[in-house]
Design an enzyme around this catalytic site. Structure first.
Site, short mmCIF file in Angstrom:
data_model
loop_
_atom_site.label_atom_id
_atom_site.label_comp_id
_atom_site.label_asym_id
_atom_site.label_seq_id
_atom_site.Cartn_x
_atom_site.Cartn_y
_atom_site.Cartn_z
N GLY A 138 -6.54 10.94 17.94
CA GLY A 138 -7.72 10.14 17.68
C GLY A 138 -8.27 9.52 18.94
N ASP A 139 -9.20 8.57 18.77
CA ASP A 139 -9.76 7.86 19.91
C ASP A 139 -9.53 6.37 19.71
OD1 ASP A 139 -11.68 7.01 18.08
OD2 ASP A 139 -13.13 8.52 18.71
N PHE A 140 -10.24 5.55 20.48
CA PHE A 140 -9.95 4.12 20.46
C PHE A 140 -10.26 3.47 19.11
CE2 PHE A 140 -10.81 4.93 25.05
CZ PHE A 140 -9.53 4.66 25.51
N HIS A 177 -9.35 0.71 33.42
CA HIS A 177 -10.04 0.97 34.70
C HIS A 177 -10.90 2.23 34.65
CE1 HIS A 177 -6.70 3.65 36.76
NE2 HIS A 177 -7.00 4.07 35.54
#
Length: 566
Positions: A451-453, A470
């Protein structure tokens, strides 16, 4: 008329007499006027007068033997190589270091006080009619290599820095130095104080062992007074990157022995890696100059630095060498474009962002993942962080959620250190596959989510964002942090691992990585205070900082409304 030989002999005789007549306590105040009392006693305790040095220019070995005999010196012949003086002569006279065969002899001398010392004799053979005549005459006149030397007793970095600082306080100035792998010794040169009451204008600190960590600051101070040399060294930094990349790509480190092992000849190395011997020799000489390999009579061997470029070794930085010498090197050519326009140089060069570019190329993606793991020395102290040790003590166990955790280098360390913890790793599909392979020994203790965030799972006890923020600009960071904050239970901790920029502008790897992130990713490094503001915008609070190796930092974060005692 005094001949060239008798002139060298006369200077050498004077040096012998000087060594016999001096002692540490008497010589130091002569070199550093005003030095007395406790500071003098401290210096006498930590270093001792060991020798004085002279550079001579015999036409051949027979003349050298005659010269030494006339001075009552009985050294072991032939001379060993003098790396430091060879390099200094090369710079001073614009010569190739390989064309200057500088040797070193250390015949013993007994002082009038009964102390055993040496006369250090540097030898550059200058046959009649040689094009080195001009070098010899200039050196005789300038006496650049004539010096007195003190050997450091029981050296450690703190003592060594203290000695250098004391020398500077009494008027000495940094004047170069180097590490000699042939004898495993580090040399610090100083210009004597202007008020020194002795003919020698240079002072040496000789330190047994490899102390290049302290030497680097000493050399930087010296170069700061040599602006043209400094600019040249800076401009040729790209050559070092490519030399390391070529060395690694050819797999030369994998066929060389390390410190303590035997050297390997260039012909044999070239045969093993499929290279041209002459060209490989040029590459190895350059890498010897920067401390990656060491050259001895039996050939080349790896230093501790070069050993980090071997494939498969624990802590190997091979992937970093290939990544920084490959795609990131290419994109850095567009740094000016980034500064001028704001467009990420990597995207300008490759036509897409680095995440998409690497995802489409399995080999490049694997190299990138390996390069991320190559800096894992930063992670060594992380498993001992109080938030993790506290979670490991929770009855029934606890869960660590590593958000965008790469191939699981950090999560694997945490779970190995705390058998009662379970882990969840969230990543993109191709990275999850690599993480499963890396962490398969953990079995059911580690769960993998694709998945992603926006997919950060709930019910974790400790959340980790390691070298993630960063990569992104401030607004994207706020979004990532809000996803984490929404998923975090009230009691949960968030550990953010980054290279935080020093607030006072001190030297830090974070400053270099800030440039790298701007050029190749579109992100940035930040100060801890800047991160604190981003945390606050997401309803979180920075509650602690712990320094890590390689200028890293763990930022300890909790929900802003969590009671201080919770």
């Amino acid at each position: 008329m005094i001949t060239t030989l008798s002139g060298d002999t006369s200077r050498l005789l004077s040096t012998v007499d000087f060594v016999k007549e001096q002692d540490t306590a008497a010589l130091l105040p002569v070199l550093f006027p005003g030095l007395d009392g406790p500071e003098l006693r401290t210096l006498v305790e930590h270093c001792r007068f060991s020798h004085a040095a002279q550079l001579v220019f015999p036409a051949n070995e027979t003349e050298l033997r005659s010269m030494l005999s006339a001075c009552g010196l009985v050294p072991a012949l032939p001379p060993g190589p003098s790396v430091v003086v060879r390099e200094r002569l090369a710079v001073r006279h614009q010569r190739r270091a390989g064309d200057l065969d500088v040797g070193i002899l250390r015949p013993p001398v007994v002082g009038v006080d009964g102390a055993h010392r040496m006369v250090e004799v540097f030898v550059l053979t200058v046959p009649p009619g040689s094009d080195l005549d001009a070098v010899a005459e200039a050196e005789r006149e300038g006496q650049h290599e004539a010096h007195v030397a003190f050997e450091v007793v029981a050296p450690d970095p703190l003592v060594l820095r203290g000695l250098c600082a004391t020398f500077a306080r009494y008027g000495a100035t940094a004047d170069g130095g180097g590490y000699n792998p042939h004898e495993n010794g580090t040399v610090f040169y100083f210009g004597a104080a202007a008020e020194a009451k002795v003919g020698y204008r240079r002072v040496e600190l000789y330190v047994p062992g490899d102390h290049r960590d302290v030497l680097s600051a000493h050399l930087a101070e010296h170069r700061s007074r040599q602006p043209a040399e400094t600019v040249l060294r800076l401009l040729t930094g790209a050559w070092t990157t490519q030399a390391l990349a070529a060395f690694t790509e050819l797999r030369v480190p994998d066929v060389m022995e390390g410190e303590g092992g035997r050297g390997t000849g260039v012909e044999e190395l070239a045969r093993k890696v499929g290279a041209r011997p002459r060209n490989l020799a040029t590459l190895l000489r350059y890498l010897a100059m920067v401390g990656v390999v060491a050259e001895g009579r039996d050939g080349f061997r790896l230093t501790a630095v070069g050993a980090l470029l071997r494939d498969g070794d624990q802590g190997s930085m091979r992937a970093l060498a290939l990544m920084y010498g490959g795609p990131f090197y290419q994109s850095f050519a567009g740094l000016g474009h980034t500064v001028r326009t704001g467009q990420v140089a990597f995207e300008h060069h490759f036509g897409e962002n680095h995440f998409d570019h690497f995802a489409r190329d399995p080999e490049l993606a694997e190299l990138f993942d390996q390069s991320m793991a190559a800096g894992s020395a930063m992670f060594d102290p992380v498993p001992a962080h109080p938030a993790l040790t506290a979670a490991a003590g929770v009855p029934g166990g606890a869960t660590v959620v590593d958000v965008a955790g790469g191939t699981g280098e950090l999560l694997g360390r945490v779970l190995a250190a705390h058998p009662r913890l379970n882990g969840v790793l969230l990543e993109r599909p191709h990275v999850v596959d690599a993480a499963r392979r890396r962490l398969e020994d953990l079995g059911p203790r580690c769960t993998f989510l694709v998945g992603d965030f926006a997919d950060v799972p709930e019910s974790g006890d400790v959340y980790v964002l390691s070298r993630v923020l960063h990569d992104w600009d401030d607004e994207q960071c706020r979004e990532i942090l809000r996803h984490c904050a929404r998923a975090m239970p009230a009691h949960a901790d968030l550990l953010v691992v980054e290279r935080a920029l020093p607030a006072d502008g001190a030297f830090s790897l974070a400053t270099a990585w800030d440039l790298h992130m701007m050029c190749n990713v579109g992100g940035r490094e930040r100060t801890a205070a800047h991160y604190g503001g981003l945390f606050a915008d997401a309803g979180l609070a920075l509650v602690g900082e712990v320094p890590l190796p390689l200028d890293g930092t763990v930022l300890h974060v909790r929900k802003a409304d969590r009671p201080a005692s919770a």
